[in-house]
Design an enzyme around this catalytic site. Structure first.
Site, short mmCIF file in Angstrom:
data_model
loop_
_atom_site.label_atom_id
_atom_site.label_comp_id
_atom_site.label_asym_id
_atom_site.label_seq_id
_atom_site.Cartn_x
_atom_site.Cartn_y
_atom_site.Cartn_z
N GLU A 24 52.50 26.45 22.82
CA GLU A 24 51.24 26.75 22.13
C GLU A 24 50.12 27.04 23.13
O GLU A 24 50.25 26.76 24.33
CB GLU A 24 50.83 25.58 21.23
CG GLU A 24 50.56 24.29 21.98
CD GLU A 24 49.58 23.38 21.24
OE1 GLU A 24 48.47 23.83 20.89
OE2 GLU A 24 49.93 22.19 21.04
N LYS A 85 40.19 28.63 17.72
CA LYS A 85 41.39 27.80 17.54
C LYS A 85 42.02 28.26 16.23
O LYS A 85 41.41 28.11 15.17
CB LYS A 85 40.97 26.34 17.48
CG LYS A 85 42.03 25.35 17.04
CD LYS A 85 41.45 23.95 16.95
CE LYS A 85 42.32 23.04 16.12
NZ LYS A 85 41.65 21.77 15.79
N VAL A 105 49.74 24.04 16.82
CA VAL A 105 51.17 23.82 16.54
C VAL A 105 51.59 24.63 15.30
O VAL A 105 52.61 25.33 15.31
CB VAL A 105 51.45 22.31 16.34
CG1 VAL A 105 52.84 22.08 15.76
CG2 VAL A 105 51.30 21.58 17.67
N ASP A 137 41.08 14.49 6.09
CA ASP A 137 41.41 15.28 7.28
C ASP A 137 42.88 15.09 7.66
O ASP A 137 43.24 14.11 8.32
CB ASP A 137 40.48 14.90 8.43
CG ASP A 137 40.61 15.85 9.61
OD1 ASP A 137 41.58 16.64 9.64
OD2 ASP A 137 39.75 15.80 10.51
N SER A 139 46.07 17.34 9.33
CA SER A 139 46.36 18.59 10.04
C SER A 139 47.35 19.46 9.28
O SER A 139 48.35 18.97 8.73
CB SER A 139 46.93 18.28 11.42
OG SER A 139 47.29 19.48 12.07
N ALA A 140 47.09 20.76 9.33
CA ALA A 140 48.04 21.74 8.76
C ALA A 140 49.38 21.72 9.50
O ALA A 140 50.38 22.24 8.99
CB ALA A 140 47.42 23.14 8.79
N ASP A 141 49.41 21.10 10.69
CA ASP A 141 50.69 21.02 11.43
C ASP A 141 51.77 20.33 10.59
O ASP A 141 52.95 20.69 10.67
CB ASP A 141 50.52 20.20 12.73
CG ASP A 141 49.64 20.89 13.76
OD1 ASP A 141 49.27 22.06 13.57
OD2 ASP A 141 49.33 20.22 14.77
N LYS A 158 48.98 11.08 19.00
CA LYS A 158 47.95 10.29 19.67
C LYS A 158 47.40 9.21 18.76
O LYS A 158 47.32 9.38 17.55
CB LYS A 158 46.78 11.19 20.07
CG LYS A 158 47.05 12.03 21.27
CD LYS A 158 45.74 12.42 21.95
CE LYS A 158 46.01 13.01 23.30
NZ LYS A 158 46.04 14.46 23.30
N1 PSU Z 1 46.89 16.79 19.69
C1 PSU Z 1 46.99 16.61 21.00
N2 PSU Z 1 46.75 17.66 21.82
C2 PSU Z 1 46.41 18.90 21.32
C3 PSU Z 1 46.33 19.08 19.91
C4 PSU Z 1 46.58 18.00 19.13
O1 PSU Z 1 47.30 15.52 21.45
O2 PSU Z 1 46.18 19.84 22.11
C5 PSU Z 1 46.03 20.44 19.34
C6 PSU Z 1 47.32 21.16 18.93
O3 PSU Z 1 47.16 22.55 19.09
C7 PSU Z 1 47.42 20.82 17.45
C8 PSU Z 1 45.97 20.88 17.05
O4 PSU Z 1 48.21 21.73 16.70
O5 PSU Z 1 45.26 20.29 18.14
C9 PSU Z 1 45.72 20.13 15.77
O6 PSU Z 1 44.41 20.37 15.33
P1 PSU Z 1 43.96 19.88 13.88
O7 PSU Z 1 43.97 18.38 13.98
O8 PSU Z 1 42.60 20.44 13.70
O9 PSU Z 1 44.97 20.41 12.90
MN MN Z 2 41.76 18.50 10.72
#
Ligand code: PSU
Ligand code: MN
Length: 304
Positions: A24, A85, A105, A137, A139-141, A158
């Site tokens: 990524e 992003k 991701v 909140d 994540s879409a992941d 994390k």
């Molecule tokens: N968590 C980490 N390092 C990162 C990310 C998440 O420990 O770099 C990044 C990745 O690209 C992940 C994104 O897909 O943040 C998730 O963002 P969000 O929580 O806004 O979906």
């Molecule tokens: Mn988010």
């Protein structure tokens, strides 16, 4: 079909039918500071090559979806300011508007599938944030893992996230969460956590077979491989807990929301640990890239 710009090495690997590992780019633009971001990205690519596989770093550059970046493209992405992003929601709009965006991701999984790449290495995935019961909140992941057939190797999640809730969502969505070589779910900076991982596998061949079996059964979605950080690179949870609490309280106090939350937390943790978090981050990303390369090679062996 969307136009994809492949790097020369990815094109050669596709023609030869050899192993490819997707990487990524949000980790480069929003996860680590320049110049370490570019050095780490190049090192991770080299780790994959050293194992006989080919790295494919994914990004949108001026409206073109790139699968594999040439060295000068990696450099310019790592130094660019105000890169978007992009996740599932933003990738098509970023391409349509001719903009530059780093893929999360979720977006990297989408691009990997378009390019027929089955394995992807990263540091940590997005998940359910602390306080999600009021902020919503998530994540879409996590939803991407439920619908896109890519095996993602990460070091767990994390502690900025609510890990039990993250595991619950993955279970609800039918995503296999497989700890590599241990019973507990790894906690990013620490190899062990007190949460049991739902599944465990001890070698890359088993992981490749599980990936292929899901496909053969017509099940959508990928797998999350939770690979523990090498023990000599760990940071104790007691050291990070106050740092995370402070970063989280700043998110709340400053009203940071939406896609800014994760980059904000990562940046503050880097600052508050005086860069120590970055050293650990580098070790675990490289470790994940090596495991992903082994899984990708096993998948090639299965299909030949
Ligand atoms: N968590 C980490 N390092 C990162 C990310 C998440 O420990 O770099 C990044 C990745 O690209 C992940 C994104 O897909 O943040 C998730 O963002 P969000 O929580 O806004 O979906
Ligand atoms: Mn988010």
């Amino acid at each position: 079909m969307i136009k994809i710009q492949y790097s020369s090495e990815v094109r050669a690997a596709q023609a030869a039918g050899t192993a490819i590992v997707a990487l990524e780019s949000t980790i480069i633009t929003h996860g680590m500071p320049f110049p370490q971001n570019v050095e780490v990205a190049a090192q991770v690519e080299q780790d994959i090559r050293d194992l006989g596989a080919t790295p494919a770093t994914i990004a949108v550059m001026q409206g073109v979806l790139h699968v594999g970046l040439e060295p000068d493209q990696l450099q310019s992405l790592g130094q660019a300011k105000n890169v978007a992003k992009v996740s599932r929601a933003d990738m098509p709009t970023c391409i349509a508007m001719g903009k530059t965006g780093a893929t999360t991701v979720a977006a990297t999984m989408i691009a990997a599938r378009l390019a027929d790449i089955k394995v992807f290495a990263t540091g940590g995935i997005g998940g359910v944030h602390k306080g999600a019961e009021t902020s919503f909140d998530i994540s879409a992941d996590l939803m991407e893992l439920a619908q896109t057939e890519v095996t993602v190797v990460a070091a767990g999640a994390k502690a900025i996230l609510d890990i039990p809730k993250t595991l619950e969502i993955l279970e609800t969505q039918g995503v296999p969460v497989i700890a590599y070589g241990q019973d507990s779910f790894p906690a990013f900076w620490s190899a062990q956590s007190d949460l049991a991982a739902p599944l465990r596998m001890d070698n890359a061949a088993e992981i490749a077979r599980a990936h292929a079996t899901r496909g053969a059964m017509g099940l959508p979605g990928g797998q999350l491989i939770a690979n523990p950080i090498p023990s000599d690179a760990q940071i104790a949870a007691e050291v990070l807990a106050p740092v995370i609490a402070q970063a989280q309280s700043e998110v709340d106090a400053q009203g940071v929301s939406g896609k800014a939350v994760t980059p904000f937390l990562l940046q503050r943790i880097f600052e508050l640990t005086e860069g120590k978090s970055l050293t650990a981050n580098i070790a675990l990303v490289r470790n994940n890239a090596r495991l992903a390369a082994e899984i990708a090679k096993e998948l090639v062996a299965l299909n030949s």
